[in-house]
Design an enzyme around this catalytic site. Structure first.
Site, PDB file in Angstrom:
ATOM      1  CG  HIS A  57      -1.952  -1.127   1.152  1.00  0.00           C
ATOM      2  ND1 HIS A  57      -2.750  -1.429   0.068  1.00  0.00           N
ATOM      3  CD2 HIS A  57      -2.230  -2.066   2.099  1.00  0.00           C
ATOM      4  CE1 HIS A  57      -3.480  -2.492   0.336  1.00  0.00           C
ATOM      5  NE2 HIS A  57      -3.171  -2.909   1.566  1.00  0.00           N
TER       6      HIS A  57
ATOM      7  CG  ASP B 121      -5.651  -6.033  -0.329  1.00  0.00           C
ATOM      8  OD1 ASP B 121      -5.788  -6.963   0.478  1.00  0.00           O
ATOM      9  OD2 ASP B 121      -5.472  -4.857   0.040  1.00  0.00           O
TER      10      ASP B 121
END
Length: 462
Positions: free
Chosen positions: A281, A332
């Site tokens: 991220h 994800d």
């Protein structure tokens, strides 16, 4: 020709960042590329398997939580109550309700469906950031790798490459002494993580598609001493290291309050970050932190669809590109399972933020935004897996997909614009055939879909 070598021919393939014509591809017996030869003559093509369309390298999906595939589409209604808010933290509570139900058998079925979808979406390897270690009561399984091996079996059945990342998770927050009750399945130590690594290695010895690394869930979830212990063991074993970091503004604020430093700042100052590290991220990173990541040789894993779905924010691609940073792509939580969609959303988020077009082309130094994005994501597969998986070149694993030129998004598109149309003409084009380590992947079995449907009914009945 050497025994064990397979030979393929395609009129068009993506080689060294551009389309090449009349490409002869040979695969060594170990599943890696032996040679890649553009401009092959008709005589050289003789006897090669004729591929049904243009060829692209397969991409690594560098961040996956397989069990969250069971939640796709089920968290899109507002929270109840006049003062309820919907953000990452409320979504996390819903995610925990799923995490605390799934059995090993259900996980295998869910992962099998997911991995088949990822293959269809152009991925040939997935890095599974795996923290469901214990049973639904929080007690250790008799076999500590029980849940991990469910993912291994799913990968082996579908044919996708897997980098399993058993994850260290020890506390619920910076000031917490341990885990919350609803996190009991996640409990692990550096020693337990490395035992899973060792067991998976033993049970998959000789399988060139299965690899291991380690993960630290986040700075808030691990004591500094434990982080140091696990990452030192990983360094000794030559394993990639992954960590969630700076995904949410609250996480950044909590880290500053507890340590006096921002998460990435703290990590760079206190851990032996190097080229094996993958920071997942990094949505809320400063330009100086992004330069620091690049300076350590580490990479970032960007997950555009999940970051959008969870309201995380927009990754600063121009600043990281200016620093020359390496990055990969991940799906994800699996609200989408296609790399063209992830790359499209990454570019569009930049356009919405900056109110300009073709941001990736400019900041990544390409004429084409799609080419810049694809090349960067392709190169990022190396640090994510620790394996040679970065395109059509000798020594890299022979992972590739073919394009279906009859799909409407590609129909009639000039040859030089196929990658642009693949990424930016929606709905996305279908891939044709998929190969992992030189082996053609068979179509998913109906039994796999039936097992997934059964697992979903069991999880969400009532």
């Amino acid at each position: 020709m050497n025994s064990g070598i397979k030979t393929f021919f395609t009129p068009q393939a993506w080689v060294q960042g551009a389309w090449a014509k009349d490409v002869l591809l040979t695969v060594a017996a170990n599943g890696s590329w032996h040679s890649v030869q553009p401009g092959a003559t008709a005589q050289q093509q003789a006897g090669a398997v004729q591929l049904p369309g243009p060829v692209l390298p397969g991409l690594v999906n560098a961040h996956s939580h397989a069990f969250q595939r069971a939640m796709a589409g089920l968290t899109e209604r507002r929270s109840a109550g006049a003062h309820a808010s919907d953000d990452f933290w409320s979504w996390r509570d819903r995610m925990y309700s799923a995490a605390n139900r799934i059995t090993p058998e259900q996980l295998e079925a869910i992962a099998g469906q997911l991995y088949a979808e990822l293959l269809a979406g152009g991925y040939t390897e997935v890095c599974d950031f795996h923290y469901l270690h214990n049973d639904v009561s929080g007690a250790a399984y008799a076999d500590p790798a029980e849940m991990s091996l469910a993912l291994v079996r799913a990968a082996q059945r579908t044919g996708i490459g897997l980098t399993l990342l058993p994850t260290l998770y020890m506390r619920s927050g910076f000031k917490a002494a341990g885990l919350r009750e609803d996190q009991r399945r996640f409990s692990s130590t550096p020693g337990s993580v490395m035992r899973v690594v060792e067991q998976v290695r033993r049970q998959t010895q000789g399988d060139a598609r299965i690899h291991v690394g380690v993960a630290v869930h986040s700075l808030r979830a691990a004591e500094p001493a434990a982080l140091k212990e696990l990452t030192a063991a990983a360094k000794q074993a030559g394993l990639p290291v992954h960590i969630h970091i700076a995904e949410q503004t609250q996480e950044v604020e909590d880290c500053i309050a507890h340590t006096g430093q921002r998460p990435i700042e703290w990590l760079l100052n206190n851990a032996e970050v190097d080229a094996r590290w993958n920071l997942v991220h990094a949505t809320h990173a400063t330009a100086a932190e992004l330069q620091g990541v690049q300076g350590k040789g580490a990479a970032i894993v960007i997950c555009p669809a999940t970051e959008a779905n969870l309201g995380d924010g927009v990754f600063d691609l121009p600043a990281y590109a200016a620093a020359g940073g390496k990055w990969s792509i991940g799906s994800d939580s699996h609200v989408t399972r296609s790399w063209p969609e992830e790359l499209r959303l990454l570019e569009y988020s930049q356009r919405l933020t900056l109110r300009q077009r073709n941001i990736a082309a400019r900041v990544l130094g390409h004429e084409s935004s799609a080419a810049g994005l694809f090349e960067a994501a392709l190169a990022g597969g190396l640090p994510a897996t620790g394996q040679m998986q970065a395109g059509l070149a000798p020594g890299q694993r022979a992972d590739f997909v073919t394009l279906d030129l009859e799909f409407p998004a590609l129909l009639g598109v000039p040859a030089g614009h196929l990658l642009d149309a693949l990424v930016f003409s929606s709905p996305g084009a279908a891939f044709g055939e998929v190969f992992v380590a030189g082996q053609r992947i068979a179509a998913p079995s109906p039994e796999g879909a039936q097992a997934f449907a059964r697992a979903m009914r069991e999880l969400w009945a009532g």
